[in-house]
Design a protein around this motif. Structure first.
Motif, PDB file in Angstrom:
ATOM      1  N   GLN A   1      74.469  52.986   8.530  1.00 62.25           N
ATOM      2  CA  GLN A   1      74.427  54.218   7.674  1.00 62.25           C
ATOM      3  C   GLN A   1      74.726  53.294   6.025  1.00 62.25           C
ATOM      4  OE1 GLN A   1      73.069  57.268   8.135  1.00 62.25           O
ATOM      5  NE2 GLN A   1      72.989  57.267   6.078  1.00 62.25           N
ATOM      6  N   GLU A   2      75.915  52.586   6.095  1.00 62.26           N
ATOM      7  CA  GLU A   2      76.200  51.931   4.745  1.00 62.26           C
ATOM      8  C   GLU A   2      74.958  51.003   4.370  1.00 62.26           C
ATOM      9  OE1 GLU A   2      79.784  49.897   5.405  1.00 62.26           O
ATOM     10  OE2 GLU A   2      80.954  51.625   5.698  1.00 62.26           O
ATOM     11  N   LEU A   3      74.278  50.225   5.134  1.00 63.21           N
ATOM     12  CA  LEU A   3      73.370  49.264   4.530  1.00 63.21           C
ATOM     13  C   LEU A   3      72.036  50.208   4.334  1.00 63.21           C
ATOM     14  CD1 LEU A   3      73.717  46.816   7.702  1.00 63.21           C
ATOM     15  CD2 LEU A   3      74.265  46.466   5.382  1.00 63.21           C
ATOM     16  N   TYR A   4      71.824  51.150   5.010  1.00 62.91           N
ATOM     17  CA  TYR A   4      70.508  51.947   4.482  1.00 62.91           C
ATOM     18  C   TYR A   4      70.939  52.624   3.186  1.00 62.91           C
ATOM     19  CZ  TYR A   4      66.902  55.694   4.751  1.00 62.91           C
ATOM     20  OH  TYR A   4      65.913  56.388   4.385  1.00 62.91           O
ATOM     21  N   THR A   5      72.137  53.065   3.042  1.00 63.66           N
ATOM     22  CA  THR A   5      72.413  53.985   1.769  1.00 63.66           C
ATOM     23  C   THR A   5      72.331  52.835   0.611  1.00 63.66           C
ATOM     24  OG1 THR A   5      73.922  55.431   3.105  1.00 63.66           O
ATOM     25  CG2 THR A   5      74.191  55.126   0.541  1.00 63.66           C
ATOM     26  N   LYS A   6      72.801  51.653   0.888  1.00 56.96           N
ATOM     27  CA  LYS A   6      72.917  50.650  -0.265  1.00 56.96           C
ATOM     28  C   LYS A   6      71.469  50.183  -0.483  1.00 56.96           C
ATOM     29  CE  LYS A   6      77.637  48.837   0.489  1.00 56.96           C
ATOM     30  NZ  LYS A   6      78.467  47.689   0.870  1.00 56.96           N
ATOM     31  N   ALA A   7      70.771  49.817   0.605  1.00 54.85           N
ATOM     32  CA  ALA A   7      69.201  49.644   0.366  1.00 54.85           C
ATOM     33  C   ALA A   7      68.282  50.393  -0.550  1.00 54.85           C
ATOM     34  CB  ALA A   7      68.748  49.356   1.552  1.00 54.85           C
ATOM     35  N   THR A   8      68.398  51.716  -0.255  1.00 56.24           N
ATOM     36  CA  THR A   8      67.560  52.874  -1.068  1.00 56.24           C
ATOM     37  C   THR A   8      67.840  52.790  -2.438  1.00 56.24           C
ATOM     38  OG1 THR A   8      69.333  54.491  -0.434  1.00 56.24           O
ATOM     39  CG2 THR A   8      67.556  54.242   1.259  1.00 56.24           C
ATOM     40  N   ALA A   9      68.903  52.327  -2.819  1.00 52.79           N
ATOM     41  CA  ALA A   9      69.277  52.273  -4.387  1.00 52.79           C
ATOM     42  C   ALA A   9      68.811  50.861  -5.036  1.00 52.79           C
ATOM     43  CB  ALA A   9      70.739  52.261  -4.680  1.00 52.79           C
ATOM     44  N   LEU A  10      67.951  50.090  -4.312  1.00 60.13           N
ATOM     45  CA  LEU A  10      67.523  48.663  -4.782  1.00 60.13           C
ATOM     46  C   LEU A  10      66.284  48.975  -5.469  1.00 60.13           C
ATOM     47  CD1 LEU A  10      68.290  46.219  -1.901  1.00 60.13           C
ATOM     48  CD2 LEU A  10      69.415  46.580  -4.168  1.00 60.13           C
ATOM     49  N   ALA A  11      65.475  49.784  -5.226  1.00 56.59           N
ATOM     50  CA  ALA A  11      63.996  50.082  -5.627  1.00 56.59           C
ATOM     51  C   ALA A  11      63.478  51.270  -4.928  1.00 56.59           C
ATOM     52  CB  ALA A  11      63.162  48.944  -5.349  1.00 56.59           C
ATOM     53  N   ASP A  12      62.300  51.771  -5.553  1.00 48.87           N
ATOM     54  CA  ASP A  12      61.742  52.990  -5.199  1.00 48.87           C
ATOM     55  C   ASP A  12      60.553  52.334  -4.272  1.00 48.87           C
ATOM     56  OD1 ASP A  12      60.438  55.362  -5.036  1.00 48.87           O
ATOM     57  OD2 ASP A  12      59.587  55.471  -6.951  1.00 48.87           O
ATOM     58  N   ARG A  13      60.886  52.772  -3.029  1.00 54.52           N
ATOM     59  CA  ARG A  13      59.968  52.369  -1.852  1.00 54.52           C
ATOM     60  C   ARG A  13      60.183  53.450  -0.898  1.00 54.52           C
ATOM     61  NH1 ARG A  13      59.420  48.989  -4.963  1.00 54.52           N
ATOM     62  NH2 ARG A  13      59.303  46.618  -5.003  1.00 54.52           N
ATOM     63  N   ASN A  14      59.161  53.592   0.042  1.00 60.67           N
ATOM     64  CA  ASN A  14      59.153  54.227   1.142  1.00 60.67           C
ATOM     65  C   ASN A  14      60.383  53.676   2.445  1.00 60.67           C
ATOM     66  OD1 ASN A  14      58.560  56.352   3.238  1.00 60.67           O
ATOM     67  ND2 ASN A  14      56.884  55.433   4.031  1.00 60.67           N
ATOM     68  N   TRP A  15      61.537  54.204   2.271  1.00 60.96           N
ATOM     69  CA  TRP A  15      62.498  53.619   2.861  1.00 60.96           C
ATOM     70  C   TRP A  15      62.721  54.570   4.494  1.00 60.96           C
ATOM     71  CZ3 TRP A  15      65.025  49.458   1.560  1.00 60.96           C
ATOM     72  CH2 TRP A  15      64.975  48.947   0.253  1.00 60.96           C
ATOM     73  N   GLN A  16      62.873  53.638   5.538  1.00 63.23           N
ATOM     74  CA  GLN A  16      63.058  54.283   6.663  1.00 63.23           C
ATOM     75  C   GLN A  16      64.138  53.808   7.508  1.00 63.23           C
ATOM     76  OE1 GLN A  16      59.590  54.360   8.741  1.00 63.23           O
ATOM     77  NE2 GLN A  16      58.111  55.227   7.158  1.00 63.23           N
ATOM     78  N   LEU A  17      64.695  54.686   8.379  1.00 62.27           N
ATOM     79  CA  LEU A  17      66.089  54.174   9.280  1.00 62.27           C
ATOM     80  C   LEU A  17      65.310  54.046  10.818  1.00 62.27           C
ATOM     81  CD1 LEU A  17      68.903  53.273   9.785  1.00 62.27           C
ATOM     82  CD2 LEU A  17      69.405  55.769   9.836  1.00 62.27           C
ATOM     83  N   ASP A  18      64.820  52.858  11.287  1.00 64.77           N
ATOM     84  CA  ASP A  18      64.127  52.808  12.352  1.00 64.77           C
ATOM     85  C   ASP A  18      65.117  53.062  13.582  1.00 64.77           C
ATOM     86  OD1 ASP A  18      61.828  52.101  11.339  1.00 64.77           O
ATOM     87  OD2 ASP A  18      62.089  49.914  11.817  1.00 64.77           O
ATOM     88  N   ALA A  19      66.286  52.799  13.541  1.00 70.43           N
ATOM     89  CA  ALA A  19      67.403  53.033  14.730  1.00 70.43           C
ATOM     90  C   ALA A  19      68.525  52.831  14.314  1.00 70.43           C
ATOM     91  CB  ALA A  19      67.127  51.946  15.794  1.00 70.43           C
ATOM     92  N   GLN A  20      69.447  53.296  14.853  1.00 69.77           N
ATOM     93  CA  GLN A  20      70.938  53.496  14.534  1.00 69.77           C
ATOM     94  C   GLN A  20      71.803  53.358  15.565  1.00 69.77           C
ATOM     95  OE1 GLN A  20      72.172  56.687  11.487  1.00 69.77           O
ATOM     96  NE2 GLN A  20      74.382  55.749  11.810  1.00 69.77           N
TER      97      GLN A  20
END
Length: 502
Positions: free
Chosen positions: A357-376
Motif C-alpha cells: 500500500q505504501e509503494l502504491y501511494t508513493k508511486a501515484t504521486a510521481l506522474a499522471d498515469r492510469n495507476w492500478q494495484l494488481d494484487a496485495q
C-alpha cells in the motif's frame, strides 16, 4: 615497431623476475624449495624406518634360531627316552651291559644335525659320541665334560665360550637311572656359531636389499614429487605472466584430485578477477563519460557568464541543476558499492500488505498515469524496507519515463511458499530483446530509448544489486509496443538472516 618493442620489454621483465626468483631461492637455502623439503623428509623417514627395522629384525631372527635349536634338543631327548623305555620293557632286568647296547644302537641309528653332538657317559666316564670329532671344549678331559659325567638329574643350559668359530653351547642332559642310581647319561649339545653365521648372512642380505630399496625409493620420490608439484609450478608461472592488463592465462586442469581442485580454484579466482577488472574498467569509462558532460556544461557556462543579473541567475540555476545531477550519480555509485558488502542491508520483519500500500501511494504521486494495484499479498517477510522501497520506486520511475499519460502502470505483490514477488507493470513502449540483459548494466540505455529525464542510468543496476543483496533476482518480461513487467523475486528470509540465526 612499437608492438615488437613492447614484447621485447615484457620478455626482458619476465627473465629479470625469473632470475630474481632463482637468486632468492639460492639465498634461502636448499630446504626452502617444497620439492627438496618433501624429498628430505621422505629420506629421513625411510632411513629412520630402516634404522629401526634392522635391529628388530636381527633380534627376531636370533631369537627364532635359538628357539628352533632348543626345540630340536628337546625332540632328540624325547627320542632317546622313548628308545630307552622301549628297550627296557623288552627284558625283565636292565643291566649295565644293556645300557651299553642301548647307547651303541641309539648312536648308530640317530644321525645328529649339523653342529649337534650326542655324547654318552657310563659310570661317570665318557663312553661314546656322535659324531666322534668334537671341539676342544667337548673333549673328554674338559671341565664341562667331567661335570656332565656326574649328572644325577636333568639339566638344560647354555655354556658361553670365547671361541667365535664355536659360539655358545646349548645343551640338554639327562641321566639314565638303574636300580635307583645314575649309571649313565646322555648329553645333547649344540654349538651356535653356524646358526649365528647363517642368521648374520641373512641379515646382511636383507640390509643390502633395504639399502637398494631405499635408493630406488628416494629416486622415485624425487621424480614423483616433481610430477606432483607440476600444477604448483604451473600456477607460479601463470601468476608471473598475469598483470592488470592481461588476465587471460589459465592453468590446465589435468586431474580431479587436490591439485586439480587447486588449479580449478585458481582459474575461478582469475575469472573473478578478470570479470571485476573488466567491470571496473567499463565502470570507470562510463562514469567518466557520464560525469564529464555535466562538468563540461558547468565549466562552459561559468566561463561565458556575463554581467547581466538575469543571465547570471539562469546560469546559476543551470549549474546547480547539473551539480545536483552529478550528486545523484555519486550517490548511486556509492549505493552500488555498498550493495556488494555483506552488511549493506538493515533487515527487519515487514508486513507485505502495508508495504504494498505504501509503494502504491508513493508511486501515484510521481506522474499522471492510469495507476492500478494488481494484487496485495498478506503476510510477513524479512528484508530491508528502505532498499525494497527504493528498488520498486526506481522501477516505477523507469516505467513513468517510458509511458504517456494514457498508459497504465500497475504495482502488485504475491507470496509463495519460499519467495515473495514484487512487480511493476506498464503498457509503455517495451524493451527490445537485445537490450533486456544490457539495461541492467551501469549507465546502460535501451536502443529504442525515448527517455524524458536525464537520469544517471544506474536505476536498474541499483534494482538488480538490491535484489541480489537479498539473495533474489530481477525478472523481466517485455514486448515492443505492448509494455514491460519488472519483477523482484526475493526469498522470504535473506541468506544473511539465516546465517545470523545459525
Amino acid at each position: 615497431m612499437t608492438v615488437g618493442a613492447n614484447e621485447s620489454a615484457n620478455r626482458r621483465d619476465f627473465l629479470t623476475k625469473k632470475a630474481k626468483e632463482k637468486r632468492t631461492i639460492r639465498e634461502r637455502g636448499f630446504l626452502w624449495e617444497t620439492r627438496n623439503r618433501i624429498f628430505a623428509w621422505y629420506g629421513i623417514l625411510m632411513t629412520g624406518f630402516i634404522g629401526i627395522s634392522v635391529p628388530i629384525f636381527s633380534e627376531l631372527v636370533f631369537n627364532r634360531v635359538d628357539t628352533r635349536v632348543r626345540e630340536d634338543l628337546v625332540e632328540e631327548l624325547e627320542t632317546f627316552e622313548s628308545f630307552v623305555a622301549q628297550r627296557s620293557s623288552d627284558s625283565d632286568t636292565f643291566t649295565e651291559g644293556d645300557l651299553k647296547k642301548i647307547f651303541q644302537e641309539f648312536l648308530y641309528r640317530q644321525i645328529p644335525e649339523d653342529d649337534t653332538f650326542l655324547i654318552t657317559f657310563l659310570n661317570g666316564r665318557f663312553y661314546r659320541s656322535s659324531p666322534r670329532g668334537r671341539p676342544e671344549l667337548l673333549q673328554e678331559e674338559s671341565e664341562l665334560m667331567r661335570r656332565w659325567a656326574k649328572l644325577t638329574k636333568k639339566e638344560q643350559g647354555e655354556e658361553k665360550t670365547s671361541d667365535p668359530e664355536l659360539g655358545n653351547i646349548l645343551y640338554l642332559a639327562t641321566p639314565v637311572i638303574i636300580d635307583g642310581q645314575a649309571r649313565g647319561a646322555l648329553v645333547i649339545a649344540h654349538t651356535t656359531a653356524g646358526e649365528i653365521q647363517e642368521a648374520t648372512e641373512v641379515i646382511i642380505i636383507v640390509c643390502y636389499v633395504l639399502l637398494v630399496g631405499l635408493v630406488l625409493a628416494l629416486i622415485l620420490a624425487w621424480a614423483a614429487s616433481g610430477k606432483i608439484l607440476v600444477p604448483l609450478r604451473s600456477i607460479a608461472s601463470t601468476a608471473r605472466l598475469i598483470s592488470e592488463s592481461n588476465l587471460n592465462k589459465r592453468i590446465p586442469v589435468q586431474s580431479s584430485g587436490e591439485m586439480g581442485e587447486l588449479a580449478t580454484t585458481f582459474n575461478k579466482m582469475l575469472d573473478r578477477l578478470q570479470a571485476a577488472l573488466t567491470t571496473q574498467k567499463a565502470f570507470i569509462n562510463d562514469a567518466g563519460h557520464e560525469l564529464r558532460t555535466p562538468i563540461a556544461i558547468v565549466r562552459g557556462h561559468l566561463e561565458l557568464i556575463g554581467d547581466d543579473p538575469q543571465e547570471q541567475r539562469e546560469t546559476i540555476e543551470l549549474v546547480i541543476d547539473e551539480l545536483d545531477r552529478m550528486n545523484r550519480i555519486v550517490d548511486d555509485l556509492i549505493l552500488l558499492a555498498k550493495s556488494e558488502r555483506p552488511d549493506c542491508l538493515q533487515l527487519e520483519t515487514i508486513d507485505i500488505s502495508l508495504l504494498t500500500q505504501e509503494l502504491y501511494t508513493k508511486a501515484t504521486a510521481l506522474a499522471d498515469r492510469n495507476w492500478q494495484l494488481d494484487a496485495q499479498a498478506t503476510g510477513l517477510i524479512v528484508g530491508d524496507r528502505q532498499r525494497l522501497t527504493q528498488a520498486v520506486m526506481n522501477l516505477t520511475e523507469n516505467a513513468v519515463q517510458y509511458t504517456t499519460e494514457t498508459d497504465t502502470i500497475a504495482i502488485g505483490t504475491a507470496i509463495g511458499s519460499n519467495y515473495v514477488r514484487l512487480w511493476v507493470r506498464d503498457t509503455g513502449v517495451g524493451i527490445a530483446e537485445c537490450d533486456r540483459e544490457r539495461i541492467f548494466e551501469r549507465f546502460a540505455r535501451a536502443s529504442n530509448s525515448r527517455r524524458r529525464s536525464d537520469g544517471s542510468g544506474l536505476g536498474l543496476s541499483i534494482v538488480k544489486a538490491i535484489a541480489q543483496a537479498h539473495g533474489g533476482r530481477v525478472e523481466l518480461v517485455s514486448q515492443l509496443g505492448i509494455g514491460s513487467t519488472f519483477t523482484l523475486v526475493l526469498p522470504l528470509e535473506p541468506p544473511q538472516e539465516k546465517f545470523r540465526r545459525k
